[in-house]
Design an enzyme around this catalytic site. Structure first.
Site, PDB file in Angstrom:
ATOM      1  N   ASP A 116       0.871  -1.164   0.000  1.00 36.84           N
ATOM      2  CA  ASP A 116       0.000   0.000   0.000  1.00 36.84           C
ATOM      3  C   ASP A 116       0.921   1.230   0.000  1.00 36.84           C
ATOM      4  O   ASP A 116       2.142   1.130   0.173  1.00 36.84           O
ATOM      5  CB  ASP A 116      -0.971  -0.006   1.198  1.00 36.84           C
ATOM      6  CG  ASP A 116      -2.210   0.864   0.911  1.00 36.84           C
ATOM      7  OD1 ASP A 116      -2.148   1.706  -0.005  1.00 36.84           O
ATOM      8  OD2 ASP A 116      -3.235   0.707   1.600  1.00 36.84           O
TER       9      ASP A 116
HETATM   10  C1  NOJ Z   1      -4.047   3.906   0.085  1.00 36.74           C
HETATM   11  C2  NOJ Z   1      -5.210   2.979   0.169  1.00 36.74           C
HETATM   12  O1  NOJ Z   1      -5.188   2.275   1.389  1.00 36.74           O
HETATM   13  C3  NOJ Z   1      -5.272   1.987  -0.972  1.00 36.74           C
HETATM   14  O2  NOJ Z   1      -6.450   1.255  -0.876  1.00 36.74           O
HETATM   15  C4  NOJ Z   1      -5.153   2.694  -2.283  1.00 36.74           C
HETATM   16  O3  NOJ Z   1      -5.283   1.783  -3.340  1.00 36.74           O
HETATM   17  C5  NOJ Z   1      -3.821   3.398  -2.327  1.00 36.74           C
HETATM   18  N1  NOJ Z   1      -3.770   4.389  -1.257  1.00 36.74           N
HETATM   19  C6  NOJ Z   1      -3.543   4.060  -3.666  1.00 36.74           C
HETATM   20  O4  NOJ Z   1      -4.344   5.155  -3.839  1.00 36.74           O
END
Ligand code: NOJ
Length: 713
Positions: free
Chosen positions: A251
């Protein structure tokens, strides 16, 4: 490939400049630009538009030694440009075909904007409505959630990844993110083996079995280990036991966050832990590109693991057809034709109608008469064009949803007096993060709203949360109607109790006063661009609601986590004593149970029979439409394994069928239970089926009382 080139594939950057302008001269943007040109970037996120993607792709393909194309990603969560209902709302439809179609439409539009990859579906189970991200998932149930996970994956990916209208999906967040303690965003998750294997992992496995090509690990730590650095999850389970041959992305910054977690000493150590745990791609932490080469040289990370990660990423690029034609997704004519296509809007409207849940309808107040009515339409969300789009709509143009006022105005033979009652407060914090709140102090619009209610034949209140009050980083400590809305509701009700409450919200709300007093309540979530049309059609009975709650609604925030498939405990009943599992100041019952949802007709369930054949059970039930109009019903089957070596919940959903029944008609609905539905994972993570007695319950919600029993030998 050189070691550096392989590591380059494992590096993902977020977009950094308008590629149609001049090349960046210095700073962070220049670094990324140079890295793309030298083959040090495998993927980009947050770059979209056929023209932008094409230009950035060119930088990689025409300048790097090997010319390996970049894979472009974005969070395409509920529609891309044509915005669909938030995922939690879609889950309320229990309509797998419609959900798959929604993901298909999103993929068509996203692919037409040059994208290859969405970070969806989120398949985290959520039992705590305080957690902001409940809006992004399918709710609290593993069985329903698994089916929806598969439907979404199939919708995004289609049956040919190399087609120019399919994108790869990503099952996230692996794993345990939905169990953030006290519903607080990014919080620690501590779950036992039984919950991990029986509740959390099956949705990821369902996504894997549906062919999902990527997984995203997670911000949270799970049982003491940040998921990003968790070898057991990524190498042992996902790539080992499940034989997953796609790749895992971290993430955003989750690799570097292992320092704050207290698991990694520094950035280099974090990169080592993540790579060794099986995290193949680094999203925007810049640590792989910085440290992996040294880590391989010093023997801390095996080159064979780098090879494996690069191979996985390249395999997926190959499957997408990027090596045949890196620009196959970039066609501005297709982009113009497909974005906001009429068929896409029609699918969004269909999905929106199916997502609506009729929570309560007393005194036959609904559907509303189509003519001769003076309607007071009241509330800060009744004519807001942005909120119905919900959160996580990165590519949306904004302010383009049909409002309830606009939808109701298409029924021209009634008069509508619209009053805001309470204002929305908008406070733009940064370019990307908006905090939208509902006024907590200014009562200046209330009197006029109450006056309108007083003289109306019927009052329609549109209240709830703004679209940005749920989603990432939007946990709430309260589950009430935010701001002054409760006061507005009570004042308007005192003026005129002939009232319908339309809720717009991204999570279950605790609204005991409304549930007790207001005669009709419609749960309309955040329904996307077609929101107002869908709500109006339900209010006027042109669509008979059929949605069912995918998440329990509590009476009080203090009941959470509250979910239907809990364990019995040793003291489930009062027995006239105080020493049983309960609160002394609140009931155990929810406000509205999982699976609940009414229709403008009624359904009767009877003749529940079971036939056992070895380890297969056929369950039949007859369902009759006992009302005056045709309607759809989600027939739900629950079981309880009465005695097990690892205790089982008091009921678990194990089948559902959505049927359409004409008024007065009956249908026999059949379900087949196999070992897959009858078994469970023991505390060693092994799937077993034990012999013994089971209860089976069938009905229109998890609170059904029609039951039978069967025995598995
Ligand atoms: C953080 C989020 O937790 C995740 O779900 C997302 O895909 C990413 N950022 C990218 O934007």
């Amino acid at each position: 490939m050189t070691l550096e080139e392989k590591i380059g594939q494992m590096n993902q950057y977020t977009g950094f400049f308008d590629v149609t302008g001049p090349a960046p001269a210095d700073g962070e943007a220049k670094k990324k630009y140079d890295h793309i040109k030298s083959g040090k970037v495998g993927s980009m996120l947050n770059v979209r538009g056929a023209e932008q993607v094409q230009k950035m792709q060119k930088l990689a393909v025409e300048n790097s030694r090997l010319g390996i194309p970049i894979i472009f990603a974005l969070d395409v969560i509920h529609g891309h440009k044509t915005i669909f209902p938030i995922p939690l709302a879609e889950a309320a439809s229990w309509d797998l075909e419609a959900i798959e179609k929604g993901a298909r439409v999103a993929a068509i539009e996203a692919a037409a904007q040059g994208l290859n990859w969405t970070f969806a579906p989120m398949v985290d189970i959520s039992r705590d409505a305080r957690w902001g991200r409940v809006m992004e998932g399918a709710g609290e149930d593993t069985y329903l959630g698994s089916k929806i996970a598969a439907a979404r994956v199939m919708g995004f990916q289609g049956d040919d990844l190399s087609a120019n209208n399919t994108i790869i999906a990503c099952a996230k967040h692996f794993a345990g993110y939905g169990f953030a303690e006290s519903g607080k965003e990014y919080n620690t998750a501590d779950v036992g083996t039984s919950t991990l294997h029986n509740v959390i992992l099956p949705l990821f496995k369902a996504a894997k079995d549906a062919g999902v090509r990527t997984f995203m690990n997670s911000f949270n730590e799970l049982n003491g280990i940040p998921a990003t650095g968790d070898r057991y999850l990524q190498r042992v389970i996902l790539k080992g036991e499940w034989n997953f041959d796609g790749f895992v992305v971290s993430d955003w910054d989750s690799i570097i966050e292992m320092i704050q977690h207290g698991h990694a000493a520094d950035g280099k150590h974090a990169a080592e832990l993540a790579a060794n745990a099986g995290c193949d791609m680094d999203m925007e932490a810049h640590l792989y590109i910085k440290h992996l080469k040294d880590l391989v040289k010093s023997g801390k990370v095996k080159e064979s693991d780098i090879d494996d990660a690069a191979r996985r990423i390249l395999r997926v690029k190959y499957e997408l057809g990027l090596f045949d034609d890196p620009y196959r997704y970039c066609d501005e004519t297709r982009e113009k034709e497909l974005i906001y296509a009429d068929a896409h809007k029609a699918a969004a409207l269909d999905m929106a109608k199916k997502s609506i849940v009729l929570l309560k309808n007393e005194k036959n107040i609904l559907p509303l008469a189509k003519s001769g009515q003076k309607i007071a339409l009241i509330g800060p969300l009744a004519d807001d064009k942005d909120s119905p789009l919900g959160n996580w709509r990165l590519a949306a143009d904004g302010n383009n949803a049909i409002t309830v006022l606009e939808g109701m105005n298409t029924y021209k033979e009634n008069t509508i007096n619209h009053q805001i009652g309470v204002k929305l407060l908008s406070n733009e914090k940064t370019r990307f993060i908006y905090e939208l709140e509902i006024n907590t102090t200014d009562k200046s619009d209330m009197d006029e709203a109450v006056a309108a209610a007083k003289v109306a034949d019927v009052v329609v209140m549109v209240l709830g949360e703004h679209g940005f009050q749920s989603g990432e980083g939007r946990s709430r400590a309260e589950l009430d109607l935010p701001g002054l809305q409760q006061e507005l509701l009570e004042k308007c009700f005192a003026a005129n109790s002939n009232m319908v409450l339309v809720l717009n919200n991204g999570r279950p709300l605790a609204i005991p006063w409304a549930a007790k007093n207001v005669p009709a309540i419609i749960e309309a979530w955040q329904l996307g661009m077609e929101s107002g049309n869908a709500i109006a059609q339900v209010l006027y009975g042109d669509y008979n609601p059929s949605g069912k709650l995918p998440m329990t609604f509590p009476r009080d925030v203090n009941q959470v986590p509250i979910y239907y498939n809990y364990k019995n405990t040793g003291r489930p009943d009062p027995n006239g004593m105080v020493f049983w599992s309960h609160y002394t100041d609140q009931t155990n019952d929810p406000l509205y149970p999982f699976g609940h949802g009414l229709s403008y007709t009624t359904f009767k369930y009877d003749n529940l029979h079971t036939i056992v054949n070895g380890r297969k059970v056929v369950v039949s039930v007859s369902v009759t439409n006992t009302g005056k109009v045709d309607g759809e019903e989600v027939v739900q089957l629950y079981i309880r394994d009465k005695v097990a070596s690892v205790t089982r919940p008091i009921k678990e959903l194990k089948g559902f069928k959505k049927i359409n029944l004409a008024a007065g008609k009956s249908q026999t609905v059949l379900f087949t239970l196999t070992e897959k539905e009858l078994g469970f994972f023991n505390n060693q993570g092994k799937f077993i089926v034990e012999s013994g007695d089971f209860d089976v319950m069938v009905g229109g919600s998890s609170a059904t009382s029609l039951d039978n029993t069967f025995t598995i030998k």
